[in-house]
Write an enzyme that holds these catalytic residues in place. Structure first.
Site, PDB file in Angstrom:
ATOM      1  CE  LYS A  14      -2.271  -0.941   3.789  1.00 30.49           C
ATOM      2  NZ  LYS A  14      -1.579  -2.199   4.150  1.00 30.49           N
ATOM      3  NE  ARG A  90      -3.199   0.437  10.178  1.00 27.24           N
ATOM      4  CZ  ARG A  90      -1.974   0.175  10.624  1.00 27.24           C
ATOM      5  NH1 ARG A  90      -1.796  -0.406  11.789  1.00 27.24           N
ATOM      6  NH2 ARG A  90      -0.927   0.514   9.903  1.00 27.24           N
ATOM      7  NE  ARG A 158       8.529  -0.330  10.629  1.00 28.15           N
ATOM      8  CZ  ARG A 158       7.483  -0.295   9.810  1.00 28.15           C
ATOM      9  NH1 ARG A 158       7.618   0.189   8.585  1.00 28.15           N
ATOM     10  NH2 ARG A 158       6.317  -0.749  10.182  1.00 28.15           N
ATOM     11  NE  ARG A 169       2.595  -5.013  11.194  1.00 31.82           N
ATOM     12  CZ  ARG A 169       3.392  -4.493  10.262  1.00 31.82           C
ATOM     13  NH1 ARG A 169       4.623  -4.931  10.111  1.00 31.82           N
ATOM     14  NH2 ARG A 169       2.930  -3.540   9.469  1.00 31.82           N
TER      15      ARG A 169
END
Length: 210
Positions: A14, A90, A158, A169
């Site tokens: 995205k 979200r 990260r 996630r």
């Protein structure tokens, strides 16, 4: 001002697609909720400190925190601009907040990528801690392994990109975010593009349907 919402799992591309399109089209504006949040974390703002714990655990940041940041960006965006909204909403609660803002949603475009490819993509991500440039060990490697092309800093992974966090996630995505697909389908604004094609193809198909 119109809004195009980007849908898809973390790692579906995205941000890459939206960033590419915004760089090539002056009337497109990429607004990443993740970038807004990471900026707040880096600056140590109160909202950034609160959000940090959620982000590092791979969990969704509370609606109120991210919604306020998005409201501010929407309020300051005027003229013939299409906002590519990446990472917000979200969940259904955030989608309703967006509706309450009165911002016109032109379409919601799903970048469709299977979970197994998502996991491989995210495992290869690398980020520059200084200038925030992003890389991928396979798809977008730096000229010198482990070193940022832009500023020469050593690249890092990260915390929310480690394999265990990625699995968490994806669980969160399927439980909290995936229902948005039907939500926008019911409103007649859902579009879908295949996210496993080369990035130039995905971007071309995205702009064609949006």
């Amino acid at each position: 001002m119109n809004i195009v919402i980007l849908l898809g799992a973390p790692g579906s591309g995205k941000g890459t697609v939206a960033g590419k399109l915004a760089a090539e089209n002056a009337n497109l504006k990429h607004v990443s909720s993740g970038d807004l949040l990471r900026g707040a974390v880096a600056k140590g703002t109160p909202s950034g400190i609160e959000a940090k714990g959620f982000m590092e655990a791979g969990k969704l940041v509370p609606d109120a925190l991210i919604a306020q940041m998005i409201k501010d960006v929407v309020a300051e965006t005027t003229g013939d601009v299409t906002m590519l909204l990446d990472g917000f909403p979200r969940n259904l609660a955030q989608a309703k907040i967006l509706e309450e803002m009165g911002a016109p949603v032109k379409s919601a475009v799903l970048i469709d990528v299977p979970d197994e490819i998502i996991q491989d993509r995210i495992a290869g991500r690398r980020t520059c801690p200084k200038c925030k440039a992003g890389y991928h060990v396979k798809n977008l490697p730096p000229k010198v392994e482990g070193i940022c092309d832009v500023c020469g800093a050593e690249l890092t992974i990260r915390k929310d990109d480690n394999p265990d966090t990625v699995k968490d996630r994806l669980v969160v995505y399927h439980g909290e975010t995936e229902p948005l697909i039907k939500f926008y389908e019911d409103k007649g604004v859902l579009k879908t593009v295949v996210g496993t094609d080369p990035i130039d193809t995905v971007a071309k198909n995205f702009i064609a349907v949006m």
